[in-house]
Scaffold this motif. Structure first.
Motif, PDB file in Angstrom:
ATOM      1  N   PRO A 283      -6.877  -6.381 -69.417  1.00 23.41           N
ATOM      2  CA  PRO A 283      -5.746  -6.113 -68.432  1.00 23.41           C
ATOM      3  C   PRO A 283      -4.457  -6.641 -68.605  1.00 23.41           C
ATOM      4  O   PRO A 283      -4.020  -7.206 -69.542  1.00 23.41           O
ATOM      5  N   ASP A 284      -3.392  -5.616 -67.852  1.00 24.08           N
ATOM      6  CA  ASP A 284      -1.976  -6.130 -68.052  1.00 24.08           C
ATOM      7  C   ASP A 284      -1.530  -7.031 -67.112  1.00 24.08           C
ATOM      8  O   ASP A 284      -1.504  -6.917 -65.784  1.00 24.08           O
ATOM      9  N   LEU A 285      -1.314  -8.097 -67.546  1.00 30.69           N
ATOM     10  CA  LEU A 285      -0.998  -9.346 -66.921  1.00 30.69           C
ATOM     11  C   LEU A 285       0.333  -9.438 -66.349  1.00 30.69           C
ATOM     12  O   LEU A 285       0.875 -10.288 -65.600  1.00 30.69           O
ATOM     13  N   GLN A 286       1.127  -8.604 -67.174  1.00 33.41           N
ATOM     14  CA  GLN A 286       2.553  -8.417 -66.560  1.00 33.41           C
ATOM     15  C   GLN A 286       2.481  -7.610 -65.033  1.00 33.41           C
ATOM     16  O   GLN A 286       3.499  -8.109 -64.289  1.00 33.41           O
ATOM     17  N   LYS A 287       1.523  -6.827 -65.128  1.00 31.43           N
ATOM     18  CA  LYS A 287       1.766  -5.722 -64.010  1.00 31.43           C
ATOM     19  C   LYS A 287       0.905  -6.578 -62.871  1.00 31.43           C
ATOM     20  O   LYS A 287       1.341  -6.730 -61.696  1.00 31.43           O
ATOM     21  N   PHE A 288      -0.333  -7.023 -63.065  1.00 30.91           N
ATOM     22  CA  PHE A 288      -0.988  -7.591 -62.180  1.00 30.91           C
ATOM     23  C   PHE A 288      -0.659  -9.268 -62.219  1.00 30.91           C
ATOM     24  O   PHE A 288      -1.597 -10.094 -62.799  1.00 30.91           O
ATOM     25  N   LYS A 289       0.319  -9.627 -61.649  1.00 27.83           N
ATOM     26  CA  LYS A 289       0.968 -11.062 -61.671  1.00 27.83           C
ATOM     27  C   LYS A 289      -0.108 -12.078 -60.810  1.00 27.83           C
ATOM     28  O   LYS A 289      -0.100 -13.073 -61.238  1.00 27.83           O
ATOM     29  N   CYS A 290      -0.822 -11.689 -59.845  1.00 25.51           N
ATOM     30  CA  CYS A 290      -1.911 -12.510 -59.218  1.00 25.51           C
ATOM     31  C   CYS A 290      -2.975 -12.918 -60.128  1.00 25.51           C
ATOM     32  O   CYS A 290      -3.235 -13.996 -60.217  1.00 25.51           O
ATOM     33  N   LEU A 291      -3.150 -11.992 -61.203  1.00 30.49           N
ATOM     34  CA  LEU A 291      -4.446 -12.325 -62.110  1.00 30.49           C
ATOM     35  C   LEU A 291      -3.674 -13.157 -63.103  1.00 30.49           C
ATOM     36  O   LEU A 291      -4.293 -14.398 -63.287  1.00 30.49           O
ATOM     37  N   LYS A 292      -2.637 -13.020 -63.332  1.00 31.30           N
ATOM     38  CA  LYS A 292      -1.913 -14.111 -64.366  1.00 31.30           C
ATOM     39  C   LYS A 292      -1.645 -15.633 -63.707  1.00 31.30           C
ATOM     40  O   LYS A 292      -2.178 -16.642 -64.482  1.00 31.30           O
ATOM     41  N   ILE A 293      -1.428 -15.562 -62.260  1.00 29.22           N
ATOM     42  CA  ILE A 293      -1.557 -16.881 -61.574  1.00 29.22           C
ATOM     43  C   ILE A 293      -2.817 -17.475 -61.731  1.00 29.22           C
ATOM     44  O   ILE A 293      -2.761 -18.473 -62.016  1.00 29.22           O
ATOM     45  N   ALA A 294      -3.740 -16.579 -61.567  1.00 26.19           N
ATOM     46  CA  ALA A 294      -4.971 -17.371 -61.284  1.00 26.19           C
ATOM     47  C   ALA A 294      -5.452 -17.863 -62.752  1.00 26.19           C
ATOM     48  O   ALA A 294      -6.163 -18.816 -62.884  1.00 26.19           O
ATOM     49  N   ASP A 296      -3.733 -18.946 -65.032  1.00 25.24           N
ATOM     50  CA  ASP A 296      -3.020 -20.273 -65.252  1.00 25.24           C
ATOM     51  C   ASP A 296      -3.515 -21.219 -64.553  1.00 25.24           C
ATOM     52  O   ASP A 296      -3.691 -22.504 -65.194  1.00 25.24           O
ATOM     53  N   VAL A 297      -3.876 -20.951 -63.121  1.00 26.80           N
ATOM     54  CA  VAL A 297      -4.246 -22.139 -62.279  1.00 26.80           C
ATOM     55  C   VAL A 297      -5.622 -22.477 -63.050  1.00 26.80           C
ATOM     56  O   VAL A 297      -6.138 -23.819 -62.933  1.00 26.80           O
ATOM     57  N   LEU A 298      -6.379 -21.626 -63.242  1.00 29.38           N
ATOM     58  CA  LEU A 298      -7.833 -21.855 -63.834  1.00 29.38           C
ATOM     59  C   LEU A 298      -7.634 -22.858 -65.023  1.00 29.38           C
ATOM     60  O   LEU A 298      -8.712 -23.795 -65.100  1.00 29.38           O
ATOM     61  N   LYS A 299      -6.727 -22.453 -65.773  1.00 31.41           N
ATOM     62  CA  LYS A 299      -6.525 -23.554 -67.091  1.00 31.41           C
ATOM     63  C   LYS A 299      -6.168 -25.288 -66.833  1.00 31.41           C
ATOM     64  O   LYS A 299      -6.536 -25.767 -67.430  1.00 31.41           O
ATOM     65  N   THR A 300      -5.460 -25.301 -65.579  1.00 33.72           N
ATOM     66  CA  THR A 300      -5.067 -26.597 -64.986  1.00 33.72           C
ATOM     67  C   THR A 300      -6.454 -27.456 -64.802  1.00 33.72           C
ATOM     68  O   THR A 300      -6.403 -28.613 -64.729  1.00 33.72           O
ATOM     69  N   ASP A 301      -7.451 -26.695 -64.266  1.00 35.34           N
ATOM     70  CA  ASP A 301      -8.661 -27.206 -63.631  1.00 35.34           C
ATOM     71  C   ASP A 301      -8.242 -28.264 -62.398  1.00 35.34           C
ATOM     72  O   ASP A 301      -9.148 -28.942 -62.262  1.00 35.34           O
ATOM     73  N   SER A 302      -7.238 -27.919 -61.705  1.00 35.43           N
ATOM     74  CA  SER A 302      -6.725 -28.720 -60.560  1.00 35.43           C
ATOM     75  C   SER A 302      -7.551 -28.171 -59.309  1.00 35.43           C
ATOM     76  O   SER A 302      -6.900 -26.917 -59.188  1.00 35.43           O
ATOM     77  N   ASN A 303      -8.042 -28.852 -58.510  1.00 31.43           N
ATOM     78  CA  ASN A 303      -8.822 -28.161 -57.256  1.00 31.43           C
ATOM     79  C   ASN A 303      -7.416 -28.292 -56.167  1.00 31.43           C
ATOM     80  O   ASN A 303      -7.556 -27.330 -55.639  1.00 31.43           O
ATOM     81  N   ALA A 304      -6.415 -29.031 -56.518  1.00 32.71           N
ATOM     82  CA  ALA A 304      -5.147 -28.908 -55.536  1.00 32.71           C
ATOM     83  C   ALA A 304      -4.599 -27.495 -55.731  1.00 32.71           C
ATOM     84  O   ALA A 304      -4.295 -26.656 -54.803  1.00 32.71           O
ATOM     85  N   LEU A 305      -4.508 -27.120 -56.965  1.00 33.27           N
ATOM     86  CA  LEU A 305      -3.698 -25.918 -57.241  1.00 33.27           C
ATOM     87  C   LEU A 305      -4.642 -24.680 -56.767  1.00 33.27           C
ATOM     88  O   LEU A 305      -4.161 -23.585 -56.552  1.00 33.27           O
ATOM     89  N   MET A 306      -5.925 -24.876 -57.074  1.00 37.86           N
ATOM     90  CA  MET A 306      -6.814 -23.562 -56.851  1.00 37.86           C
ATOM     91  C   MET A 306      -6.731 -23.555 -55.164  1.00 37.86           C
ATOM     92  O   MET A 306      -6.790 -22.390 -54.886  1.00 37.86           O
ATOM     93  N   THR A 307      -6.749 -24.695 -54.548  1.00 39.44           N
ATOM     94  CA  THR A 307      -6.813 -24.389 -53.000  1.00 39.44           C
ATOM     95  C   THR A 307      -5.728 -24.023 -52.686  1.00 39.44           C
ATOM     96  O   THR A 307      -5.483 -23.084 -51.603  1.00 39.44           O
ATOM     97  N   ALA A 308      -4.328 -24.403 -53.125  1.00 40.49           N
ATOM     98  CA  ALA A 308      -3.077 -23.694 -52.826  1.00 40.49           C
ATOM     99  C   ALA A 308      -3.161 -22.184 -52.942  1.00 40.49           C
ATOM    100  O   ALA A 308      -2.662 -21.488 -52.362  1.00 40.49           O
ATOM    101  N   MET A 309      -3.419 -21.894 -54.240  1.00 41.98           N
ATOM    102  CA  MET A 309      -3.416 -20.464 -54.746  1.00 41.98           C
ATOM    103  C   MET A 309      -4.248 -19.550 -53.746  1.00 41.98           C
ATOM    104  O   MET A 309      -3.875 -18.514 -53.279  1.00 41.98           O
TER     105      MET A 309
END
Ligand code: NDP
Ligand code: MG
Length: 370
Positions: A283-294, A296-309
């Protein structure tokens, strides 16, 4: 043999309609106790009549959740197919799981937002959560008879959506009609836009993290434009097990509703010789910014960030569908909301719901001024 007593939440949608076909093809196995829609009365009545369901519930009425839980308990429903879209149903998913009722779950937004809370309740109540999302159904099937400790990687396949070949610079000109045209799957409009931005795969990574209790390092995504391999698992001995099938939601619906039996999905099996080739790309994470965001959020394991995203994405997609913002604004809205999050993870479903509202409002403010 006793028939399985089922209920279908969101029967008028894309997954809901596919489930009607599966259930109708197995009328000797299922007794449909109830069906729900949110507003579509006509569609609801049609499904009720087709499946000979005892109850039809409109979820836009304020008392509907209580009514659904009462029906489940009074009629001793065995399994509920949860095919409603969006995060607003998170409380109902949670309550049904807490009640100890098995769920065939298509709604991914609820798991992304409250994954650990829902999975904990499932552990306590004994409710099984059977995945309907095709990738998670594939993973579920590949894991049958396996031990989790021997899993070295779970790879989710993605079609890449309609804009796989579109250069990044041309993302400025993508319109709603193009975003709603998926190459392989026919789905509701929210998830179709999510597939076009590839946020869908991001949501699915997080969904897999909770459904299968996997660490983020063990989760990966690969582009597979033919959508024939629905996901695969690599084991510590170097074996890879994949699940293949036509891209048709009726198969994962049949797997979840039939489990542990295999039932008629009405889907034709694959003809391998007709499948000229299966291809794979990174996957091209530069082009598909939403996937890159997800990711990064997955790596934090924070449900506040997952909920916000998730909440920000949902608001941004609805604004895009109303043509209030353009396609390339979607990741920008999510990033701006994520920038405002105080990382305070929800420990109860009430707190999770409060976070959803907070981040929906933040996203609405941003989409309103764009
Ligand atoms: P649709 O938009 O086609 O259908 C949504 C259904 O949910 C409709 O029956 C709708 O009723 C009902 N609904 C809408 N809002 C609410 C609400 N607030 N409370 C309860 N019910 C509501 O969606 P899809 O079928 O495409 O997707 C459903 C879920 O499954 C989503 O979470 C999606 O991510 C997931 N999924 C979908 C796949 C697909 O192939 N479509 C594949 C994998 C996962 P009404 O018609 O009355 O508005
Ligand atoms: Mg999927």
């Amino acid at each position: 043999m006793n028939k399985k007593k089922i209920g279908i939440i969101g029967v008028t949608g894309s997954v809901g309609s596919s489930s009607v076909e599966v259930v109708a093809a197995n009328s000797d196995l299922f007794d449909t106790v109830f069906v729900t829609a949110h507003q579509n009365m006509q569609g609801l009545e049609k499904a009720k009549n087709l499946l000979n369901a005892k109850y039809a519930v409109l979820t836009s009425s304020p008392e509907s959740s209580r009514q659904i839980l009462d029906i489940i308990n009074n009629e001793m429903v065995d399994i509920v197919l949860f095919a409603a879209a969006g995060v607003s149903v998170v409380r109902l998913v949670y309550d049904i799981v807490k009640n100890g009722t098995h769920i065939a779950l298509a709604n991914k937004e609820s798991i992304v937002t409250a994954g650990s809370l829902i999975m904990n309740e499932a552990k306590n109540s004994g409710a099984k959560i059977l995945p309907v999302d095709s990738e998670h159904s594939a993973i579920f099937q590949c894991l049958l008879g396996q031990q989790k400790q021997y899993v070295s990687k779970i790879t989710l396949t993605a079609s890449g959506g309609p804009f796989r070949h579109r250069p990044k610079e041309a993302f400025n000109y993508i319109n709603k009609k193009e975003a709603l045209k998926h190459p392989n799957w026919s789905m509701g409009s929210k998830i179709t836009v999510d597939s076009a931005t590839m946020m869908n795969k991001g949501l699915e990574l997080i969904e897999a993290r909770f459904l299968f209790d996997m660490k983020s390092e063990k989760l990966d995504v690969i582009i597979h434009p033919e959508s024939i391999i629905h996901s695969y698992i690599t084991f510590t001995d170097g074996s890879t097990i994949a699940q293949l099938g036509m891209p048709d939601m009726k198969t994962p619906i049949a797997v979840a509703l039939g489990y542990p039996d295999r039932i008629n999905s009405t889907v034709q099996p694959l003809n391998m010789w007709e499948q000229k080739s299966l291809t794979f790309f990174k996957p091209d994470l530069q082009k598909f910014k939403c996937l890159k965001i997800a990711v990064d959020v997955l790596k934090t394991d924070s449900n506040a960030l997952m909920t916000a995203m998730n909440a920000a994405n949902e608001q941004a997609v609805y604004a895009f569908l109303k043509e209030k913002i353009v396609f390339k604004d979607i990741p920008d809205v999510i990033e701006e909301v994520l920038g405002k999050v105080e990382i305070q993870d929800a420990e109860t479903i009430d707190e999770a719901e409060a976070n959803i509202i907070k981040y929906q409002k933040a996203a609405e403010e941003i989409t309103g001024r764009l």
